[in-house]
Design an enzyme around this catalytic site. Structure first.
Site, short mmCIF file in Angstrom:
data_model
loop_
_atom_site.label_atom_id
_atom_site.label_comp_id
_atom_site.label_asym_id
_atom_site.label_seq_id
_atom_site.Cartn_x
_atom_site.Cartn_y
_atom_site.Cartn_z
N LYS A 239 52.17 47.60 53.59
CA LYS A 239 51.97 46.39 54.22
C LYS A 239 53.15 46.57 55.20
CE LYS A 239 49.58 43.94 50.41
NZ LYS A 239 49.76 42.93 49.39
N GLU B 4 45.22 51.73 39.24
CA GLU B 4 45.42 50.26 38.89
C GLU B 4 44.59 49.72 37.90
OE1 GLU B 4 45.46 47.27 42.31
OE2 GLU B 4 43.45 47.04 41.66
N ARG C 255 66.99 45.76 74.55
CA ARG C 255 66.07 45.07 74.04
C ARG C 255 65.25 46.01 72.83
NH1 ARG C 255 65.89 41.44 71.11
NH2 ARG C 255 67.27 40.47 72.73
N ASP D 291 47.92 45.04 37.78
CA ASP D 291 47.63 44.13 38.90
C ASP D 291 47.38 42.76 38.26
OD1 ASP D 291 46.85 43.71 41.52
OD2 ASP D 291 44.73 43.41 40.97
N LYS E 28 42.65 52.17 43.17
CA LYS E 28 42.64 50.78 43.17
C LYS E 28 41.15 50.32 42.75
CE LYS E 28 45.59 48.64 45.40
NZ LYS E 28 46.36 47.62 46.22
#
Length: 282
Positions: free
Chosen positions: A134, A199, A99, A221, A166
């Site tokens: 992510k 960004e 598994r 962005d 960012k």
């Protein structure tokens, strides 16, 4: 800093700790300790295979005596009925490993398959699809490996191997120029050789970055494809370019045709369906 192998080893320790507890009592109660057997990894869905090398680590972590014969390597296109590999050894060990090995392989192959689908949309263009941070906690190294198997490129691995300035960094720093200057000063002061990406949220931001300098890549962005084309023209090849935000499989090609070098897509790792496969005795 821990190596990739160390992180993977710790992931497998945790995976078996949460699955095994004080023992696989089903297997221990039904299978004799001296029973030997063979199992094969059967593909049940078309896609791109990833995780074979990790599967070997999983099986050998449970039992180093297991013999593995690989038929299909990572990065290969597979179809239902294909046999990726066979494993031979103590039946108890094969069942205990099953598994955890399948969970990892199905996830990685799902990521590789998704990446290949996105990259195929960019056929004929120089643009490459990128992953993001992510990722599934604990599985980042494996998911990024799967992106590469699917034909994509890895963005930064974490917060440590690249500087990505960012919007929040810019706002807290007091402006885009201050943020870039501080990032360069930090690298010099600490002996860090890190690429710097910034960004931008408008064409005016791009103008300011171009006038200031001190970066390696500019990320557009949430630009539209039309605005992206203007942005690429403004940069004029002086820096690498990347599109991010609001990008789907449906509009991916339009961003690539706008001329960007890279397109980052969180969906490669955060919205993935595992590739169906099974591990069966034969």
């Amino acid at each position: 800093m821990k190596t990739k192998d160390q992180l993977i080893d710790e992931l497998l320790d945790l995976a078996f700790a949460e699955d095994l507890g004080d023992g696989d009592h089903t297997t221990l109660s039904t299978i004799p300790a001296d029973a030997m057997g063979r199992s094969r990894l059967i593909i049940k869905e078309e896609g791109v295979l990833s995780g074979v090398e990790i599967a070997e680590k999983v099986l050998h972590k449970v039992d180093p005596s297991i013999k593995i014969d690989v038929m299909i390597k990572d990065g290969s296109h597979v179809k239902p009925g294909d046999i990726a590999f066979t494993a031979e050894g103590p039946v108890r060990s094969l069942l205990i490993a099953e598994r955890t090995m399948l969970n990892i392989m199905q996830r990685m192959s799902g990521v590789a398959t998704m990446t290949a689908r996105y990259q195929k949309e960019l056929d004929g263009l120089h643009t490459k699809v990128l992953d993001t941070r992510k990722t599934t906690p604990g599985m980042r190294m494996l998911e990024k490996e799967a992106v590469a198997a699917g034909g994509g490129k890895n963005h930064r691995i974490g917060l440590y191997d690249m500087i990505l300035i960012k919007d929040n960094h810019i706002d807290f720093a007091g402006g885009i120029e201050k943020a870039i200057s501080r990032a360069n000063d930090y690298c010099k002061a600490n002996g860090k050789d890190l690429k710097i990406e910034v960004e931008v949220r408008s064409l005016d931001d791009i103008r300011r970055v171009m006038e200031h300098g001190g970066v390696d890549r500019i990320m557009f962005d949430n630009f539209t494809p039309e605005l992206t084309k203007e942005a690429v023209a403004m940069v004029g090849g002086k820096y690498e370019t990347e599109s991010s935000g609001g990008i789907t499989i449906e509009n991916l090609r339009a961003y690539g045709e706008a001329g960007v070098d890279f397109i980052s897509v969180g969906a490669l790792t955060h919205s993935v369906k595992g590739l169906d496969m099974s591990f069966k005795a034969f």
